[in-house]
Design a protein around this motif. Structure first.
Motif, short mmCIF file in Angstrom:
data_model
loop_
_atom_site.label_atom_id
_atom_site.label_comp_id
_atom_site.label_asym_id
_atom_site.label_seq_id
_atom_site.Cartn_x
_atom_site.Cartn_y
_atom_site.Cartn_z
N ALA A 84 1.01 -1.11 0.01
CA ALA A 84 -0.12 -0.11 -0.08
C ALA A 84 1.04 1.15 0.09
CB ALA A 84 -0.94 -0.16 1.23
N THR A 85 1.75 1.21 0.79
CA THR A 85 2.81 2.23 0.57
C THR A 85 3.40 2.61 -0.90
OG1 THR A 85 3.45 1.90 2.83
CG2 THR A 85 5.20 3.27 1.60
N MET A 86 3.56 1.54 -1.50
CA MET A 86 4.43 1.89 -2.90
C MET A 86 3.31 2.21 -3.63
SD MET A 86 7.61 0.69 -3.10
CE MET A 86 7.64 0.49 -4.85
N MET A 87 2.02 1.85 -3.51
CA MET A 87 0.86 2.35 -4.22
C MET A 87 0.76 3.76 -4.11
SD MET A 87 -1.92 -0.71 -4.54
CE MET A 87 -2.67 -0.30 -6.05
N PRO A 92 1.38 9.52 -7.14
CA PRO A 92 1.92 11.02 -7.71
C PRO A 92 2.93 10.85 -8.84
CG PRO A 92 2.60 10.47 -5.53
CD PRO A 92 1.42 9.61 -5.93
N LEU A 93 3.78 9.80 -8.89
CA LEU A 93 4.81 9.49 -9.59
C LEU A 93 4.02 9.18 -11.05
CD1 LEU A 93 7.96 9.11 -10.62
CD2 LEU A 93 7.47 6.57 -9.93
N ALA A 94 3.09 8.50 -11.03
CA ALA A 94 2.27 8.46 -12.58
C ALA A 94 1.78 9.65 -12.94
CB ALA A 94 1.21 7.51 -12.29
N ALA A 95 1.36 10.42 -12.15
CA ALA A 95 0.65 11.76 -12.35
C ALA A 95 1.65 12.81 -12.86
CB ALA A 95 -0.06 12.45 -11.03
N PHE A 96 3.01 12.66 -12.35
CA PHE A 96 4.11 13.62 -12.63
C PHE A 96 4.57 13.06 -14.04
CE2 PHE A 96 8.75 13.87 -12.87
CZ PHE A 96 8.77 15.52 -12.74
N THR A 97 4.70 11.77 -14.37
CA THR A 97 5.15 11.46 -15.57
C THR A 97 4.23 11.58 -16.61
OG1 THR A 97 4.66 9.03 -14.79
CG2 THR A 97 6.86 9.81 -14.77
N LEU A 117 6.81 6.47 -17.12
CA LEU A 117 5.35 6.27 -16.80
C LEU A 117 5.32 4.65 -16.57
CD1 LEU A 117 2.78 7.65 -16.88
CD2 LEU A 117 2.60 6.85 -19.32
N GLU A 118 5.98 3.89 -17.10
CA GLU A 118 5.51 2.18 -17.23
C GLU A 118 6.33 1.73 -15.77
OE1 GLU A 118 3.77 0.33 -18.50
OE2 GLU A 118 3.17 2.13 -19.69
N VAL A 119 7.35 2.42 -15.27
CA VAL A 119 7.97 1.98 -13.94
C VAL A 119 7.05 2.45 -12.95
CG1 VAL A 119 9.70 2.41 -12.16
CG2 VAL A 119 10.47 2.23 -14.57
N SER A 120 6.21 3.45 -12.93
CA SER A 120 5.30 3.76 -12.03
C SER A 120 4.12 3.15 -12.01
CB SER A 120 4.75 5.63 -12.32
OG SER A 120 4.03 5.51 -13.60
N ALA A 121 3.40 2.62 -13.39
CA ALA A 121 2.48 1.73 -13.56
C ALA A 121 2.72 0.41 -12.75
CB ALA A 121 2.36 1.29 -14.79
N GLY A 122 4.01 -0.21 -12.61
CA GLY A 122 4.17 -1.38 -11.79
C GLY A 122 4.00 -1.25 -10.28
N MET A 123 3.88 0.12 -9.98
CA MET A 123 3.83 0.39 -8.51
C MET A 123 1.95 0.67 -8.24
SD MET A 123 6.83 3.22 -8.29
CE MET A 123 6.62 3.65 -6.68
N VAL A 124 1.33 0.62 -9.34
CA VAL A 124 0.04 1.15 -8.91
C VAL A 124 -1.07 -0.02 -9.73
CG1 VAL A 124 0.28 3.60 -8.44
CG2 VAL A 124 -0.30 2.66 -11.01
N GLN A 125 -0.71 -0.89 -10.44
CA GLN A 125 -1.52 -1.80 -11.25
C GLN A 125 -1.53 -2.94 -10.38
OE1 GLN A 125 -0.10 -1.46 -15.17
NE2 GLN A 125 -1.28 0.38 -15.52
N TYR A 126 -2.11 -4.17 -11.06
CA TYR A 126 -2.50 -5.32 -10.48
C TYR A 126 -1.35 -6.02 -9.54
CZ TYR A 126 -6.98 -6.14 -12.57
OH TYR A 126 -8.22 -5.94 -12.98
N GLY A 181 -4.27 14.38 -13.62
CA GLY A 181 -5.09 14.80 -12.45
C GLY A 181 -5.93 13.71 -11.87
N LEU A 182 -6.48 12.89 -12.68
CA LEU A 182 -7.11 11.68 -12.07
C LEU A 182 -6.11 10.83 -11.12
CD1 LEU A 182 -9.16 10.24 -15.22
CD2 LEU A 182 -9.98 11.57 -13.08
N ASN A 183 -4.89 10.62 -11.33
CA ASN A 183 -3.91 9.73 -10.86
C ASN A 183 -3.74 10.49 -9.37
OD1 ASN A 183 -2.96 7.02 -12.22
ND2 ASN A 183 -3.38 8.57 -13.77
N LEU A 184 -3.31 12.07 -9.53
CA LEU A 184 -3.10 12.76 -8.38
C LEU A 184 -4.05 12.92 -7.34
CD1 LEU A 184 -0.72 14.24 -7.11
CD2 LEU A 184 -1.42 16.16 -8.37
#
Length: 411
Positions: A84-87, A92-97, A117-126, A181-184
């Motif tokens: 959950a911490t990683m997510m 915000p990293l996904a929003a920034f990228t 962006l794809e690195v941040s995706a690994g932190m928030v997806q499945y 904006g949606l991600n942030l």
């Protein structure tokens, strides 16, 4: 004492339901903005940046490859500091990228931002969401993974039409700013809330937490061999699926289906949800390895149907439904099969290694498929895809045989 235990169980159940619902919403946004929208926006990116469509997908493939390599590290960090911490960090990293992509003045900056962006995706997806559910309650994680994917399956259904509609009125840069904006402002608060709920629940009786540990089905002396085989199976099937998903709507349009391509593509999402609903109701007695075999069969069958029927509308509909059914089950087993085979200890690191191989192999799929379509033809590309699907079926059958030979996991 019994009353207290029942009250605690009820409270945990309500908290789990709330966490699954929150994660479901963030998965819709995460996959919709960071993955599914790309195929819709790629032509505008190519025209704006002075690139060919193949070159744009080449950048996307490189980003998927590097993102896949980062999955192992992300998985270890999830075990160390919490999924959950990683997510919460990833949103915000996904929003920034996304914002950097939107504002990129050159191809170089655009490519670097897409990679990040794809690195941040690994932190928030499945991968991270599944680990969060295992972290919250290992014993109910397999069931909650099914519930989560049931909700997350609407990502393509929602974001393919949204991206197409927005592209009529906005350019791809403006759309990426909206997605940032949606991600942030939506995903990050929800992930932070999940983090706080998880910390509140971590104070539970440690003996109860110990009893919640899930023991895997595979004997220790076979773990490495089976892990390699499972990773290979997921990687090959992931390549097969990624080639189609990255090009689905434009590919159907090129077949002569015109405006119906978006509608047919949108059937993919409901089919994913339907497969997860069927599994939730009727699949409780079906072992996870058998579900993995079924997912590979459905995906390969969908590709074969499209190959044989071409621009015939009913065939395209059957293709989208089969692909969605198979993809829906595949999303479940990506989280539940490793838990079934290897248990909950070190789950983040285990799934991180599997995700790394799957994403690294799948990374080349959008570029390879685009190049094959442009230079050799769609029929050859689909035939090759179908053959890879058959390989993945054989690999999952081998995994099922190993699991059967090892017996049933201890509860």
């Amino acid at each position: 004492m019994a009353g207290l235990t029942r009250a605690t169980s009820l409270g945990n159940s309500k908290a789990s339901a709330a966490i699954v619902s929150a994660l479901g919403l963030t998965q819709i946004v995460g996959y919709g903005t960071l993955y599914y929208s790309f195929s819709i926006l790629a032509p505008g990116m190519a025209q704006d940046l002075g690139l060919t469509l193949s070159q744009v997908f080449g950048v996307f493939s490189v980003s998927l490859f590097i993102g896949g390599l980062s999955a192992t590290y992300i998985g270890r960090q999830m075990d160390r500091i919490g999924a959950a911490t990683m997510m919460t960090i990833g949103s915000p990293l996904a929003a920034f990228t996304l914002a950097i992509c939107a504002l990129s003045p050159s191809v170089t900056v655009f490519a670097a931002a897409i990679i990040l962006l794809e690195v941040s995706a690994g932190m928030v997806q499945y991968q991270a969401a599944f680990a969060t559910l295992v972290e919250n309650n290992p014993r109910s994680a397999s069931r909650n993974i099914t519930y989560l994917t049931l909700i997350g399956g609407f990502a393509s259904t929602i974001f393919w039409p949204i991206s197409a509609a927005l592209a009529v009125h906005l350019n791809w840069r403006d759309i990426y700013l909206v997605f940032a904006g949606l991600n942030l402002f939506l995903c990050m608060p929800l992930h932070f809330w999940i983090l706080r709920v998880g910390k509140a629940g971590s104070s539970a009786d440690p003996t109860i937490r110990a009893r919640e540990t899930v023991v895997g089905a595979i004997a220790s002396h076979r773990r490495r061999r089976v892990m390699i085989l499972v990773s290979f199976a997921f990687a090959i099937l992931g390549f097969t699926l990624s080639t189609i998903l990255a090009h689905m709507v434009p590919m159907l349009g090129n077949l002569g289906l015109g405006a119906a391509a978006v509608v047919i593509g949108s059937l993919f999402g409901p089919a994913q949800v339907l497969s997860r609903l069927i599994n939730m109701i009727f699949g409780k007695s079906l072992p996870q390895p058998a579900l993995a075999v079924l997912s590979a069969v459905l995906i390969a069958l969908g590709v074969l149907i499209l190959l044989m029927t071409g621009h015939w509308l009913p065939g395209a509909v059957a293709f989208a439904i089969c692909l969605g059914l198979g993809s829906g089950i595949n999303s479940i087993v990506q989280g539940s099969l490793p838990l079934y085979l290897f248990g909950s200890e070190g789950y983040g690191a285990i799934t991180g290694k599997m995700a790394a191989s799957r994403l690294a192999v799948s990374a080349g799929a959008p570029f390879v498929f685009a190049a094959l379509m442009e230079n050799i033809g769609l029929s050859f590309a689909l035939a090759l895809n179908a053959c890879l699907g058959l390989v993945s079926i054989a690999a999952f059958i081998a995994v099922a045989a190993y699991a059967k030979a090892s017996g049933t996991p201890t509860d």
